[in-house]
Scaffold this active site. Sequence first.
Site, PDB file in Angstrom:
ATOM      1  N   GLY A  35     -17.172  10.999  31.788  1.00 12.98           N
ATOM      2  CA  GLY A  35     -16.598  11.957  32.713  1.00 12.98           C
ATOM      3  C   GLY A  35     -17.654  12.894  33.247  1.00 12.98           C
ATOM      4  O   GLY A  35     -18.719  13.085  32.647  1.00 12.98           O
ATOM      5  N   GLU A  36     -17.348  13.487  34.411  1.00  9.15           N
ATOM      6  CA  GLU A  36     -18.294  14.414  35.010  1.00  9.15           C
ATOM      7  C   GLU A  36     -17.535  15.448  35.811  1.00  9.15           C
ATOM      8  O   GLU A  36     -16.592  15.122  36.546  1.00  9.15           O
ATOM      9  CB  GLU A  36     -19.270  13.663  35.920  1.00  9.15           C
ATOM     10  CG  GLU A  36     -20.343  14.551  36.527  1.00  9.15           C
ATOM     11  CD  GLU A  36     -21.410  13.747  37.244  1.00  9.15           C
ATOM     12  OE1 GLU A  36     -22.320  14.351  37.817  1.00  9.15           O
ATOM     13  OE2 GLU A  36     -21.326  12.497  37.211  1.00  9.15           O
ATOM     14  N   GLY A  37     -17.894  16.711  35.632  1.00 10.74           N
ATOM     15  CA  GLY A  37     -17.294  17.796  36.381  1.00 10.74           C
ATOM     16  C   GLY A  37     -18.347  18.529  37.173  1.00 10.74           C
ATOM     17  O   GLY A  37     -19.498  18.100  37.269  1.00 10.74           O
ATOM     18  N   THR A  38     -17.929  19.660  37.740  1.00  7.57           N
ATOM     19  CA  THR A  38     -18.844  20.436  38.566  1.00  7.57           C
ATOM     20  C   THR A  38     -20.042  20.916  37.770  1.00  7.57           C
ATOM     21  O   THR A  38     -21.170  20.939  38.261  1.00  7.57           O
ATOM     22  CB  THR A  38     -18.113  21.646  39.160  1.00  7.57           C
ATOM     23  OG1 THR A  38     -16.959  21.179  39.863  1.00  7.57           O
ATOM     24  CG2 THR A  38     -19.009  22.424  40.110  1.00  7.57           C
ATOM     25  N   LYS A  80     -21.305  17.125  32.163  1.00  4.47           N
ATOM     26  CA  LYS A  80     -21.097  15.698  32.025  1.00  4.47           C
ATOM     27  C   LYS A  80     -20.652  15.441  30.595  1.00  4.47           C
ATOM     28  O   LYS A  80     -21.098  16.108  29.669  1.00  4.47           O
ATOM     29  CB  LYS A  80     -22.384  14.930  32.325  1.00  4.47           C
ATOM     30  CG  LYS A  80     -22.876  15.078  33.755  1.00  4.47           C
ATOM     31  CD  LYS A  80     -24.183  14.319  33.967  1.00  4.47           C
ATOM     32  CE  LYS A  80     -24.690  14.507  35.394  1.00  4.47           C
ATOM     33  NZ  LYS A  80     -25.975  13.804  35.623  1.00  4.47           N
ATOM     34  N   LYS A  90     -20.666  16.952  25.365  1.00  7.11           N
ATOM     35  CA  LYS A  90     -20.501  17.648  26.641  1.00  7.11           C
ATOM     36  C   LYS A  90     -21.793  18.381  26.956  1.00  7.11           C
ATOM     37  O   LYS A  90     -22.189  19.285  26.229  1.00  7.11           O
ATOM     38  CB  LYS A  90     -19.332  18.633  26.564  1.00  7.11           C
ATOM     39  CG  LYS A  90     -19.039  19.343  27.877  1.00  7.11           C
ATOM     40  CD  LYS A  90     -17.785  20.204  27.728  1.00  7.11           C
ATOM     41  CE  LYS A  90     -17.411  20.853  29.045  1.00  7.11           C
ATOM     42  NZ  LYS A  90     -16.194  21.680  28.931  1.00  7.11           N
ATOM     43  N   ASP A 108     -10.853  29.219  33.282  1.00  7.26           N
ATOM     44  CA  ASP A 108     -10.641  27.787  33.046  1.00  7.26           C
ATOM     45  C   ASP A 108     -10.126  27.543  31.640  1.00  7.26           C
ATOM     46  O   ASP A 108     -10.640  26.689  30.922  1.00  7.26           O
ATOM     47  CB  ASP A 108     -11.938  27.011  33.290  1.00  7.26           C
ATOM     48  CG  ASP A 108     -11.688  25.522  33.517  1.00  7.26           C
ATOM     49  OD1 ASP A 108     -10.560  25.174  33.928  1.00  7.26           O
ATOM     50  OD2 ASP A 108     -12.599  24.725  33.281  1.00  7.26           O
TER      51      ASP A 108
END
Length: 257
Positions: free
Chosen positions: A11-14, A17, A33, A89
Amino acid sequence: MDKYEKLEKVGEGTYDKVYRAKDKATGQLVALKKTHLKMDEEGIPPIFLDIYHRGPNTRPLPTHLVKNFLYQLCKEVAHCHAHGVLHRDLKPQNLLVDKEKGILKIIADLGLSRAFTVPMTSYTREIVTLWYRAPEVLLGTTHYSTGVHMWYVGCIFAEMVRRQALFPGDSELQQLLHICRLLGTPTEEQWPGLTALRDWHEFPQWKPQSLARAVPTLEPEGIDLLSKMLQLDPSNRISAKAAMEHPYFDSLDKSQF
């Protein structure tokens, strides 16, 4: 990082990773993470965390653990509020649990946290993960504060009990429809200022359903607390400090915290 063998990116977010990896010493599969934030005028300095997450667990969470973790979450949120910090968040993926000691900690993509002031500062609404977004954020407000936190906490509370998300929308509109179907479609009388929000439009008129249907294993005191967290009008939501005094926690030994 020498402790782990990186297997694949999952997975990868802003800002981060996530990799599937293996602990070289024990063979245990973990999720790594990797977070990298640049200093900007809104965030705080970047930090790096060496942490790992266990995989999903669908077994029911014992009631005493739900109370334990929820109380700690409310306590940490109250601490944030007392020190002028608004975490933007909050979600289950940003909570760490020490299984042996029963300790819960909020972790941050800390660059997403900002100090809040009165009058409340304008925030970027897209920053909150969809399933946990408060209705005022979904409806386009740019001025929000601590009530947003309590919506997050309510969603996390329900998810601990249900072991699945309470409002699993796949778009902002679907997210709002999920909320309205369960809690009822709000009106201007119930939520003053509602119709002035940027993205407000006429929604189907649903009547509120019983929260007990959504979380059937939750005791009446828990249903009452959850209902106070999931008020559609943010000004009506219970505060973190008041939540800590709710009768739902009467059976909990608070001295351990």
